[in-house]
Enzyme design. Structure first.
Site, PDB file in Angstrom:
ATOM      1  N   THR A   1      47.444  11.071  -3.539  1.00  0.00           N
ATOM      2  CA  THR A   1      47.305   9.976  -2.579  1.00  0.00           C
ATOM      3  C   THR A   1      47.452   8.617  -3.253  1.00  0.00           C
ATOM      4  OG1 THR A   1      45.900  11.348  -1.210  1.00  0.00           O
ATOM      5  CG2 THR A   1      45.716   8.998  -0.867  1.00  0.00           C
TER       6      THR A   1
ATOM      7  N   TYR B   1      49.629  10.946   6.195  1.00  0.00           N
ATOM      8  CA  TYR B   1      50.459  10.266   5.201  1.00  0.00           C
ATOM      9  C   TYR B   1      51.060  11.329   4.294  1.00  0.00           C
ATOM     10  CZ  TYR B   1      46.758  11.363   1.930  1.00  0.00           C
ATOM     11  OH  TYR B   1      45.861  12.048   1.167  1.00  0.00           O
TER      12      TYR B   1
ATOM     13  N   SER C   1      48.145  17.366  -4.896  1.00  0.00           N
ATOM     14  CA  SER C   1      47.577  18.201  -5.957  1.00  0.00           C
ATOM     15  C   SER C   1      47.202  19.602  -5.480  1.00  0.00           C
ATOM     16  CB  SER C   1      46.389  17.516  -6.626  1.00  0.00           C
ATOM     17  OG  SER C   1      45.262  17.510  -5.793  1.00  0.00           O
TER      18      SER C   1
ATOM     19  N   THR D   1      43.418  14.000  -5.516  1.00  0.00           N
ATOM     20  CA  THR D   1      41.974  14.213  -5.659  1.00  0.00           C
ATOM     21  C   THR D   1      41.541  15.648  -5.357  1.00  0.00           C
ATOM     22  OG1 THR D   1      41.557  13.516  -3.385  1.00  0.00           O
ATOM     23  CG2 THR D   1      41.438  11.813  -5.091  1.00  0.00           C
ATOM     24  N   ASP D   2      42.387  16.406  -4.646  1.00  0.00           N
ATOM     25  CA  ASP D   2      41.944  17.740  -4.204  1.00  0.00           C
ATOM     26  C   ASP D   2      41.654  18.692  -5.366  1.00  0.00           C
ATOM     27  OD1 ASP D   2      42.168  16.888  -1.627  1.00  0.00           O
ATOM     28  OD2 ASP D   2      43.995  18.001  -1.155  1.00  0.00           O
TER      29      ASP D   2
ATOM     30  N   LYS E   1      34.756  17.233  -6.086  1.00  0.00           N
ATOM     31  CA  LYS E   1      35.029  16.509  -4.844  1.00  0.00           C
ATOM     32  C   LYS E   1      34.086  17.051  -3.791  1.00  0.00           C
ATOM     33  CE  LYS E   1      38.729  14.980  -1.784  1.00  0.00           C
ATOM     34  NZ  LYS E   1      40.150  15.008  -1.426  1.00  0.00           N
TER      35      LYS E   1
ATOM     36  N   GLU F   1      18.583  41.705 -13.268  1.00  0.00           N
ATOM     37  CA  GLU F   1      19.570  42.781 -13.062  1.00  0.00           C
ATOM     38  C   GLU F   1      20.914  42.500 -13.728  1.00  0.00           C
ATOM     39  OE1 GLU F   1      16.555  42.296 -10.504  1.00  0.00           O
ATOM     40  OE2 GLU F   1      18.328  41.102 -10.101  1.00  0.00           O
TER      41      GLU F   1
HETATM   42  N1  DAS Z   1      46.784  15.023  -0.951  1.00  0.00           N
HETATM   43  C1  DAS Z   1      45.663  15.248  -1.752  1.00  0.00           C
HETATM   44  C2  DAS Z   1      46.025  15.509  -3.186  1.00  0.00           C
HETATM   45  O1  DAS Z   1      47.095  15.178  -3.633  1.00  0.00           O
HETATM   46  C3  DAS Z   1      44.545  14.287  -1.580  1.00  0.00           C
HETATM   47  C4  DAS Z   1      44.400  13.138  -2.525  1.00  0.00           C
HETATM   48  O2  DAS Z   1      45.107  12.878  -3.461  1.00  0.00           O
HETATM   49  O3  DAS Z   1      43.426  12.390  -2.288  1.00  0.00           O
HETATM   50  O4  DAS Z   1      45.177  16.056  -3.852  1.00  0.00           O
END
Ligand code: DAS
Length: 326
Positions: A14, A27, A60, A93-94, A166, A284
């Site tokens: 992003t 987007y 990502s 971010t993913d 995240k 266990e």
């Molecule tokens: N589209 C996602 C990614 O590339 C989200 C992001 O970057 O915030 O991981």
């Protein structure tokens, strides 16, 4: 302080994303190339020499071992270059927590390596990418960043790779650290560390390998039956991570199916599906030959198990020691 020389490796996300308008929710990530991005950074007037390379330009969710291999090679070259002060990787971010943790396990802690992303695309109102990037420069230029392993900068906070996760799908405050919170606070003009560096000058804990063994994650839910285990595990499977309920728990028949696999020598790691899920060993576990993931979430527990299996470590006691360590 002399002007830092920062190597910037772009992978998309992003932070390089664009929407059709400043207020649209949908987007496309990975639209802006590194030259264009660094041109925008230049307008901030930060005292740093930035040299950029485009490694990929993806969301990502599509991060892959092939891109990891390229990234690892480029970071290793930058670390060895005497001119380079530090490295910044732009990333979606993913899955940034997974890339950061993989790099943390496979890079020496000689120079700062900082991953950064954004929650809003570049042309959205309130774009957080440039601020996060300015913060990342501040961290990558700081000598004290070097002994803290791979770091992630998001929302004015600095997180260690092992802790970051995240935790929200929206908003710029989308990351948390566990069990430690953030390890530092950063703005474009200030950086405060909470505590001293802890891994100064250490070499990589594992050699980087592009081909890692197949380790699926079993996401446990109420009413799960043992046939889920059969469906998940194939002839290629070398280990299993359980995203268990609560403290790594699972229905008894599912446990029995996993005990049978562990008895045949397949490592089984119990993690938690909870966001702050610390999983300790239970009595266990010895008999079951299970490992407790401690504070690692399932996706990071998986990466560590892949590394261990690739290194030939299959004994549950030896594996447990790695999950206990920092
Ligand atoms: N589209 C996602 C990614 O590339 C989200 C992001 O970057 O915030 O991981």
């Amino acid at each position: 302080m002399s002007t830092p020389n920062i190597t910037v490796l772009a992978t998309g996300g992003t932070i390089a994303g664009e929407a059709d308008s400043a207020t649209r929710h949908d987007y496309r990530p990975g639209q802006i190339g590194i030259e264009d991005f660094l041109g925008r950074v230049e307008t901030l007037g930060i005292d740093a020499n930035l040299s950029g390379t485009q490694i990929a330009n993806i969301g990502s969710e599509d991060m892959s071992p092939a891109i990891w291999a390229q990234l690892h090679k480029s970071i290793s070259a930058a670390i060895e270059d005497p001119v380079c002060t530090g490295v910044i990787v732009t990333h979606g971010t993913d899955t940034v927590e997974e890339t950061a943790f993989l790099l943390d396990l496979t890079l020496p802690t000689i120079k700062p390596v900082v991953l950064v992303g954004a929650m809003r695309p570049a042309n959205a109102v309130g774009y957080d990418g440039l601020r996060n990037f300015a913060n990342a420069i501040r961290v990558a230029a700081d000598r004290q960043a070097a002994g803290r392993g791979v770091l992630v900068v998001m929302g004015d906070r600095v997180f260690a790779a092992r802790d970051i996760r995240k935790s929200r799908t929206r908003g710029t405050d989308a990351f948390q650290g566990f069990p430690r919170g953030s390890v530092g606070l950063v703005t474009p003009s200030a950086l405060d560390w909470f505590g001293a560096p802890w891994r100064v000058g250490e070499s990589a804990r594992f050699p980087f390998k592009r081909d890692l063994p197949d380790v699926p994650i079993l996401f446990v839910h109420a009413g799960m039956t043992p046939d889920y285990v059969d469906r998940l595990v194939s002839d290629n499977t070398r280990g299993v991570v359980v995203a268990g309920v609560g403290e790594g728990n699972m229905p008894e028949p599912v446990r029995a199916a996993l005990v049978a696999l562990a008895a045949k020598g397949m490592p089984v790691v119990r993690a938690s599906r909870l966001d702050e899920g610390l999983v300790d060993r239970e009595p266990e576990d010895d008999e079951n030959r299970f490992v407790a993931a401690r504070a690692l979430n399932p996706q990071k527990a998986r990466i560590l198990l892949q590394m261990l299996i690739a290194a030939g470590t299959l004994d549950p006691t030896a594996i447990q020691l790695e999950y206990d360590g920092r």
